[in-house]
Design an enzyme around this catalytic site. Sequence first.
Site, PDB file in Angstrom:
ATOM      1  N   HIS A 129       0.871  -1.175   0.000  1.00  0.00           N
ATOM      2  CA  HIS A 129       0.000   0.000   0.000  1.00  0.00           C
ATOM      3  C   HIS A 129       0.913   1.231   0.000  1.00  0.00           C
ATOM      4  O   HIS A 129       2.038   1.158   0.515  1.00  0.00           O
ATOM      5  CB  HIS A 129      -0.834  -0.051   1.285  1.00  0.00           C
ATOM      6  CG  HIS A 129      -1.911   0.987   1.390  1.00  0.00           C
ATOM      7  ND1 HIS A 129      -1.665   2.276   1.765  1.00  0.00           N
ATOM      8  CD2 HIS A 129      -3.241   0.907   1.170  1.00  0.00           C
ATOM      9  CE1 HIS A 129      -2.808   2.957   1.786  1.00  0.00           C
ATOM     10  NE2 HIS A 129      -3.774   2.145   1.426  1.00  0.00           N
ATOM     11  N   ASP A 206       3.194  -4.686   7.939  1.00  0.00           N
ATOM     12  CA  ASP A 206       1.975  -3.888   7.831  1.00  0.00           C
ATOM     13  C   ASP A 206       0.806  -4.853   7.992  1.00  0.00           C
ATOM     14  O   ASP A 206       0.499  -5.642   7.101  1.00  0.00           O
ATOM     15  CB  ASP A 206       1.959  -3.203   6.454  1.00  0.00           C
ATOM     16  CG  ASP A 206       0.619  -2.559   6.113  1.00  0.00           C
ATOM     17  OD1 ASP A 206      -0.346  -2.723   6.882  1.00  0.00           O
ATOM     18  OD2 ASP A 206       0.537  -1.900   5.057  1.00  0.00           O
ATOM     19  N   GLN A 209      -4.454  -5.254   6.963  1.00  0.00           N
ATOM     20  CA  GLN A 209      -5.456  -6.114   6.321  1.00  0.00           C
ATOM     21  C   GLN A 209      -5.488  -7.516   6.908  1.00  0.00           C
ATOM     22  O   GLN A 209      -6.343  -8.321   6.535  1.00  0.00           O
ATOM     23  CB  GLN A 209      -5.180  -6.202   4.813  1.00  0.00           C
ATOM     24  CG  GLN A 209      -5.262  -4.884   4.084  1.00  0.00           C
ATOM     25  CD  GLN A 209      -6.678  -4.311   4.064  1.00  0.00           C
ATOM     26  OE1 GLN A 209      -7.657  -5.031   4.268  1.00  0.00           O
ATOM     27  NE2 GLN A 209      -6.779  -3.021   3.814  1.00  0.00           N
ATOM     28  N   LYS A 232     -10.152  -0.773  10.777  1.00  0.00           N
ATOM     29  CA  LYS A 232     -10.351  -1.908   9.874  1.00  0.00           C
ATOM     30  C   LYS A 232     -10.752  -3.164  10.645  1.00  0.00           C
ATOM     31  O   LYS A 232     -11.086  -4.181  10.042  1.00  0.00           O
ATOM     32  CB  LYS A 232      -9.087  -2.166   9.066  1.00  0.00           C
ATOM     33  CG  LYS A 232      -8.777  -1.043   8.076  1.00  0.00           C
ATOM     34  CD  LYS A 232      -7.766  -1.506   7.064  1.00  0.00           C
ATOM     35  CE  LYS A 232      -7.041  -0.357   6.384  1.00  0.00           C
ATOM     36  NZ  LYS A 232      -7.868   0.351   5.396  1.00  0.00           N
ATOM     37  N   CYS A 370      -4.782   2.626  -3.675  1.00  0.00           N
ATOM     38  CA  CYS A 370      -3.513   3.121  -3.109  1.00  0.00           C
ATOM     39  C   CYS A 370      -2.372   2.152  -3.356  1.00  0.00           C
ATOM     40  O   CYS A 370      -1.461   2.018  -2.525  1.00  0.00           O
ATOM     41  CB  CYS A 370      -3.638   3.417  -1.619  1.00  0.00           C
ATOM     42  SG  CYS A 370      -4.846   4.669  -1.247  1.00  0.00           S
TER      43      CYS A 370
END
Lengths: 412, 139
Positions: A129, A206, A209, A232, A370
């Site tokens: 991202h 990261d 997600q 999220k 993104c």
Amino acid sequence: MAVIAKKGFDVEKLRSDFPLLQTMMNGKPIAFLDSAASSQKPTRVIEAMDTYYREKHANVHRGVYQLSQEATTAYENARELARAFINAPSAHEVIFVRGCTEGINLVAATFGRRFLDAGSEVLISAMEHHSNIVPWQMACEDKGAKLKVIPVNEKGELVMEEFERLLSDKVKIVAITHVSNTLGTINPIEEIVEKAHDRGIPVLVDGAQAIPHMQVDVQALGADFYAFSGHKMFGPTGIGVLYGKEEWLNALPPYQGGGEMIETVTFEKTTYNELPHKFEAGTPDIAGAIGLGAAIEYIQSIGYDAIHAHEAELLDYATQGLQQVEGIRFIGTAREKASVVSFLADGIHPYDLGTILDKLGIAVRTGHHCTQPLMDQFCIPGTVRASLAFYNNKNDIDRLVDGVKRAVAMLR
Amino acid sequence: MSINEIQDEIIDEFSLFSDWMEKYEYIIDLGKQLPLIDEKYKDEEHLIKGCQSRVWLHAGLDGDKVVFTADSDAVITKGIIALLIRVLSNQPAEEVAKSDLYFIGRIGLKEHLSPTRSNGLVSMVKQMKMYGLALHAKN
């Protein structure tokens, strides 16, 4: 297996926990398929924040009066919930940040300042991202360091042989996504960490997600840094977590200066507070942390096994349904995949498809998500992305498939 | 016809549609028609970037009137462009510069011209008016 894991899982009952899922969009009950951008919030989270502001609010770590003590306890309790949630060894390794983006920026800026120089390299992947590209680009530009990129194959998986080839002694840190927001690919983090650690290179993950879909155990993963956002994972916006191993967090200089992060201040010299306060300058998002704590408890009350079993079933159902549409092309077909379906319909622009779906009450994301470099690799302007959460049901998917068929008939 | 007369005409036409499907089918039809711009202008210089869809715009002069041609890679965006061109092209530069495009809201397409939609249309309208202003000053 799926049946056992889903025992007691009642999607319709869970849906009733989410006020927004009961609303309409363009005159139709909303089919919300954009949880990878931001998930909806259960009443429990909304009420936890509401109660905090009504009954418990005062600044934290400052007052000697009872109310401030209670607010501090609630805030630190949220930190402990987050610690246990990701199995971090200690609560002071859990830094509250605005979101995953801020967590990555914090590490990129401070790690860059301390450990990057001309000739050193930062290794990321082609599926990152923008928030795990740009902060590193900025850090590299500051020090004349180089950004290196692990390529992705046509299925949307990392090319691991290339990763090993790129992993030279010049590399100071590896920054990689756990799950791709565009492709849904789940990356082999344990393997990446192991190979990087063999060379003494730290790894930032990261986790934005991954955290809504799977149990994350930072010790099992071995990650040196792990960042994720509250919004999220059914929590509020404006709060997130950066986990960092104590030795690394202690080795980094502070990110922002201000109240809370100091030990003593004189005009000549300031000494800094201990972890985690060293990285939490200013009054934190107390209500956000409490909302995040409520979201963690909510997820735990359902259980990741049940969440995973339900989402895997829905992902299959959606993939099969969309496959019936003529000229459909899936972007991201990795073996290990979270519940994200990115697709294109032959000859149809994602914007057009998204516009018609919107009119039908179906919320999907369209565009480059993104991840512009990734779109360039696939030579496409963007995709239509349906991202699922445990609160989605087969009816949502049926509406998506019918909607895509209808839009395709109108647009072709 | 003046800019406002054309806008009123479009509003009348759209009032005949009974639901959004018919309206969008019409816009999609407009978008599917022949390219609205000479291929040679579909370059970086004429590109208006949107995060979602891309728009190309060219402006020329015919006497004191501005002639716009434009295109987009998304057909709904292109259909709306066709309407914008019908309203603003072949109009005196000064009128283009001071135009108030009320028809977009009245026919229920306002969301496509929202800055949050990021399809290049807001920048395109701004650009069209700037061309009007610049060409008027040049005249």
